[in-house]
Design an enzyme around this catalytic site. Structure first.
Site, PDB file in Angstrom:
ATOM      1  N   GLU A 270       0.826  -1.219   0.000  1.00 17.45           N
ATOM      2  CA  GLU A 270       0.000   0.000   0.000  1.00 17.45           C
ATOM      3  C   GLU A 270       0.859   1.267   0.000  1.00 17.45           C
ATOM      4  O   GLU A 270       0.769   2.075   0.926  1.00 17.45           O
ATOM      5  CB  GLU A 270      -0.881   0.035   1.253  1.00 17.45           C
ATOM      6  CG  GLU A 270      -1.836  -1.113   1.408  1.00 17.45           C
ATOM      7  CD  GLU A 270      -2.596  -1.072   2.746  1.00 17.45           C
ATOM      8  OE1 GLU A 270      -2.371  -0.148   3.547  1.00 17.45           O
ATOM      9  OE2 GLU A 270      -3.400  -1.964   2.966  1.00 17.45           O
ATOM     10  N   PRO A 271       1.719   1.458  -0.983  1.00 23.26           N
ATOM     11  CA  PRO A 271       2.564   2.652  -0.946  1.00 23.26           C
ATOM     12  C   PRO A 271       1.779   3.920  -1.257  1.00 23.26           C
ATOM     13  O   PRO A 271       0.962   3.943  -2.180  1.00 23.26           O
ATOM     14  CB  PRO A 271       3.594   2.378  -2.052  1.00 23.26           C
ATOM     15  CG  PRO A 271       2.892   1.467  -2.993  1.00 23.26           C
ATOM     16  CD  PRO A 271       1.932   0.640  -2.189  1.00 23.26           C
ATOM     17  N   ARG A 273       3.247   7.637  -0.141  1.00 25.35           N
ATOM     18  CA  ARG A 273       4.280   8.661  -0.319  1.00 25.35           C
ATOM     19  C   ARG A 273       5.204   8.390  -1.508  1.00 25.35           C
ATOM     20  O   ARG A 273       5.482   9.264  -2.322  1.00 25.35           O
ATOM     21  CB  ARG A 273       5.119   8.686   0.965  1.00 25.35           C
ATOM     22  CG  ARG A 273       6.271   9.659   0.987  1.00 25.35           C
ATOM     23  CD  ARG A 273       7.150   9.414   2.210  1.00 25.35           C
ATOM     24  NE  ARG A 273       6.381   9.102   3.384  1.00 25.35           N
ATOM     25  CZ  ARG A 273       5.848  10.004   4.189  1.00 25.35           C
ATOM     26  NH1 ARG A 273       6.009  11.263   3.942  1.00 25.35           N
ATOM     27  NH2 ARG A 273       5.134   9.627   5.235  1.00 25.35           N
ATOM     28  N   ARG A 309       2.836  19.496   6.829  1.00 23.35           N
ATOM     29  CA  ARG A 309       3.783  18.481   7.332  1.00 23.35           C
ATOM     30  C   ARG A 309       4.858  19.054   8.269  1.00 23.35           C
ATOM     31  O   ARG A 309       5.123  18.476   9.317  1.00 23.35           O
ATOM     32  CB  ARG A 309       4.441  17.721   6.169  1.00 23.35           C
ATOM     33  CG  ARG A 309       3.462  16.891   5.345  1.00 23.35           C
ATOM     34  CD  ARG A 309       4.170  15.995   4.346  1.00 23.35           C
ATOM     35  NE  ARG A 309       4.870  14.918   5.001  1.00 23.35           N
ATOM     36  CZ  ARG A 309       6.181  14.821   5.102  1.00 23.35           C
ATOM     37  NH1 ARG A 309       6.961  15.730   4.541  1.00 23.35           N
ATOM     38  NH2 ARG A 309       6.726  13.823   5.744  1.00 23.35           N
ATOM     39  N   TYR A 313       4.490  17.327  11.773  1.00 20.51           N
ATOM     40  CA  TYR A 313       5.419  16.222  12.069  1.00 20.51           C
ATOM     41  C   TYR A 313       6.871  16.695  12.199  1.00 20.51           C
ATOM     42  O   TYR A 313       7.778  15.859  12.165  1.00 20.51           O
ATOM     43  CB  TYR A 313       5.433  15.203  10.929  1.00 20.51           C
ATOM     44  CG  TYR A 313       4.123  14.648  10.446  1.00 20.51           C
ATOM     45  CD1 TYR A 313       3.301  13.920  11.289  1.00 20.51           C
ATOM     46  CD2 TYR A 313       3.741  14.795   9.113  1.00 20.51           C
ATOM     47  CE1 TYR A 313       2.116  13.365  10.818  1.00 20.51           C
ATOM     48  CE2 TYR A 313       2.566  14.237   8.634  1.00 20.51           C
ATOM     49  CZ  TYR A 313       1.759  13.532   9.496  1.00 20.51           C
ATOM     50  OH  TYR A 313       0.608  12.975   9.016  1.00 20.51           O
ATOM     51  N   CYS A 343      -1.605  32.989  11.003  1.00 17.82           N
ATOM     52  CA  CYS A 343      -1.440  33.594  12.321  1.00 17.82           C
ATOM     53  C   CYS A 343      -1.237  32.518  13.397  1.00 17.82           C
ATOM     54  O   CYS A 343      -2.134  32.244  14.202  1.00 17.82           O
ATOM     55  CB  CYS A 343      -2.666  34.451  12.618  1.00 17.82           C
ATOM     56  SG  CYS A 343      -2.389  35.481  14.041  1.00 17.82           S
ATOM     57  N   GLU A 344      -0.098  31.873  13.336  1.00 10.91           N
ATOM     58  CA  GLU A 344       0.290  30.831  14.303  1.00 10.91           C
ATOM     59  C   GLU A 344       1.806  30.880  14.415  1.00 10.91           C
ATOM     60  O   GLU A 344       2.495  30.904  13.383  1.00 10.91           O
ATOM     61  CB  GLU A 344      -0.060  29.419  13.779  1.00 10.91           C
ATOM     62  CG  GLU A 344      -1.507  29.085  13.677  1.00 10.91           C
ATOM     63  CD  GLU A 344      -2.143  28.731  15.016  1.00 10.91           C
ATOM     64  OE1 GLU A 344      -1.428  28.363  15.961  1.00 10.91           O
ATOM     65  OE2 GLU A 344      -3.380  28.856  15.091  1.00 10.91           O
TER      66      GLU A 344
HETATM   67  C1  LIG Z   1      -3.402   1.917   6.092  1.00 14.76           C
HETATM   68  C2  LIG Z   1      -2.365   2.675   5.372  1.00 14.76           C
HETATM   69  N1  LIG Z   1      -1.882   2.168   4.231  1.00 14.76           N
HETATM   70  C3  LIG Z   1      -0.950   2.837   3.519  1.00 14.76           C
HETATM   71  C4  LIG Z   1      -0.454   4.051   3.933  1.00 14.76           C
HETATM   72  C5  LIG Z   1       0.572   4.741   3.097  1.00 14.76           C
HETATM   73  O1  LIG Z   1       1.750   4.964   3.750  1.00 14.76           O
HETATM   74  P1  LIG Z   1       2.977   5.632   2.993  1.00 14.76           P
HETATM   75  O2  LIG Z   1       2.485   6.891   2.396  1.00 14.76           O
HETATM   76  O3  LIG Z   1       3.989   5.876   4.037  1.00 14.76           O
HETATM   77  O4  LIG Z   1       3.457   4.661   1.966  1.00 14.76           O
HETATM   78  C6  LIG Z   1      -0.916   4.606   5.123  1.00 14.76           C
HETATM   79  C7  LIG Z   1      -0.384   5.876   5.608  1.00 14.76           C
HETATM   80  O5  LIG Z   1      -0.449   6.246   6.756  1.00 14.76           O
HETATM   81  C8  LIG Z   1      -1.909   3.896   5.871  1.00 14.76           C
HETATM   82  O6  LIG Z   1      -2.392   4.391   7.011  1.00 14.76           O
END
Ligand SMILES: Cc1ncc(COP(=O)(O)O)c(C=O)c1O
Length: 413
Positions: A270-271, A273, A309, A313, A343-344
């Site tokens: 599940e990539p 980023r 971000r 983070y 304004c922070e």
């Molecule tokens: C359930 C799930 N799958 C996939 C991702 C994707 O993660 P990344 O963007 O680090 O690949 C996330 C991100 O938080 C997630 O919560």
């Protein structure tokens, strides 16, 4: 590296000032070649066994980008009915979408069932709810393997201190609920955290998950989650995630599992980023510079509402400065803090950075802004969300989302 923008010819010969003259600032600028390249790469991680790369679209839901993913052969993960609608609009068929929500309502479960979308349930309560809505159906469960990892505690999504998934000790209860509603548990998924540059934690998580998988019979798929990192410190020569050596080691773990399990289920990742982060930069105008108690500031129109971000983070984005369409050289650096217009006091993009001299009127260009950039934008301080443009394969500049207007904000009242 002196300049990433120059190294990859990010704007493909277009002049940044021409682009912002037409579309304004702040502006997300995407590069089609880079996005397609990364999306293709994630589909190739495992060749020996069936693999789908499910792009986790929360990283970036722009429909034009989703369409590119579709063309590159990726499937997709959705976290909400809204994300499912985006995917359907982009042309994804239901069987290329995996719904991985948490704490959803009955209506949302009914919605997914009606659309025929494979859904993963993230708690025993939610599995029971699914069983009530779709008795005799097929679904997946998200497990919390008890270990997590990631670049910040807010992105660690497994382990004893997070809200996600079903704990290993509750696996037997999964089977009880499945039996009660005559459900088939077709798959299991996990996501332990984000931004691995070192493959070790991911591979450990894979190994651990495969051990857990053996508790389930006849799985159709096993989904290992996302998390591949990208080099956010590229101007300091940070290297890319080594996909090739990662793939080899991943395959060895799968070999062992397949031998013991008796067959290879469909493997999924599940990539998010990795697919999109490096494919965008964020351009903003430096509206003012000043010294406050000896500290230098460059004040831009990129507020934390446009890129959250860094304030959320403490994330790092490399900054390049553009003056008269040229990237200012990094030969002469001094310490400066780049901030936004919100304004922070936490509205900081780059704190105490060694950067070239910055002048009023320059363009600040934040690198690696394609993931969790626009998708986390807000209209805080009633500042409309920015526009997005794409530098296409043939070097055209195409608007792929218009800038929000004050009228858009007013429309909700
Ligand atoms: C359930 C799930 N799958 C996939 C991702 C994707 O993660 P990344 O963007 O680090 O690949 C996330 C991100 O938080 C997630 O919560």
């Amino acid at each position: 590296m002196d300049s990433f923008l120059k190294k990859v010819d990010f704007f493909k010969g277009n002049k940044p000032e021409d682009i912002v003259k037409e579309y304004g600032t702040p502006l997300y600028v995407y590069n089609e070649d880079i996005i397609r390249d990364r999306m293709h790469k994630v589909t190739q991680v495992i060749k020996k066994y069936p693999l789908t790369a499910n792009y986790s679209i929360k990283a970036n839901t722009n429909i034009h980008i989703l369409k590119m993913g579709y063309e590159e052969g990726i499937n997709a993960d959705a976290m909400s009915p809204g994300e499912i609608e985006m995917l359907l609009k982009a042309g994804f068929e239901s069987d290329r979408i995996f719904f991985v929500p948490n704490n959803v309502s009955r209506e949302e479960v009914e919605y997914a069932v009606k659309k025929g979308i494979m859904t993963s349930l993230d708690s025993l309560d939610q599995l029971d709810l699914y069983g009530q809505v779709n008795p005799g159906g097929k679904c997946a469960v998200r497990l919390n393997p008890g270990v997590g990892a990631g670049h910040h505690e807010k992105v660690v999504t497994a382990g004893k201190k997070t809200k996600f998934g079903i704990a290993e000790e509750d696996v037997d209860k999964i089977f009880e609920i499945a039996k009660k509603h005559n459900l088939t548990i077709a798959g299991i998924n996990q996501h332990v955290g984000s931004l691995y540059m070192d493959p070790e934690p991911f591979l450990k998580a894979v190994e651990n998950f495969l051990r857990l998988a053996k508790k389930f019979e006849k799985l159709e798929f096993i989904d290992f989650g996302g998390g591949y990192g990208i080099p956010y410190h590229k101007l300091d020569d940070e290297q890319e995630f080594d996909m090739e050596s990662f793939s080899k080691r991943f395959e060895v773990l799968l070999d062992k599992f397949v031998e013991e399990y008796g067959y290879a289920p469909l493997f999924k990742t599940e990539p998010g980023r990795y697919c999109v982060a490096e494919g965008a930069v964020l351009l903003g105008r430096v509206n003012a510079t000043k010294h406050n108690s000896g500290k230098k500031y460059a004040g831009t129109d990129i507020g934390m509402n446009v890129l959250v971000r860094p304030s959320m983070y403490d994330s790092w984005h490399d900054v390049e400065i553009i003056r008269d369409n040229e990237v200012v050289s990094r030969d002469n650096l001094s310490e400066i803090t780049v901030v936004g217009n919100i304004c922070e006091s936490g509205d900081i993009l780059a704190k105490d950075r060694m950067l070239p001299e910055i002048k009023q009127g320059d363009l600040a260009c934040l690198l690696d802004a394609g993931a969790y950039g626009y998708s986390m934008c807000s209209s805080y301080n009633s500042r409309p969300r920015p526009a997005e443009v794409l530098i296409t394969k043939d070097g055209q500049v195409k608007q792929i989302r218009r800038r929000e207007t004050i009228e858009d904000l007013m429309r909700l009242f």
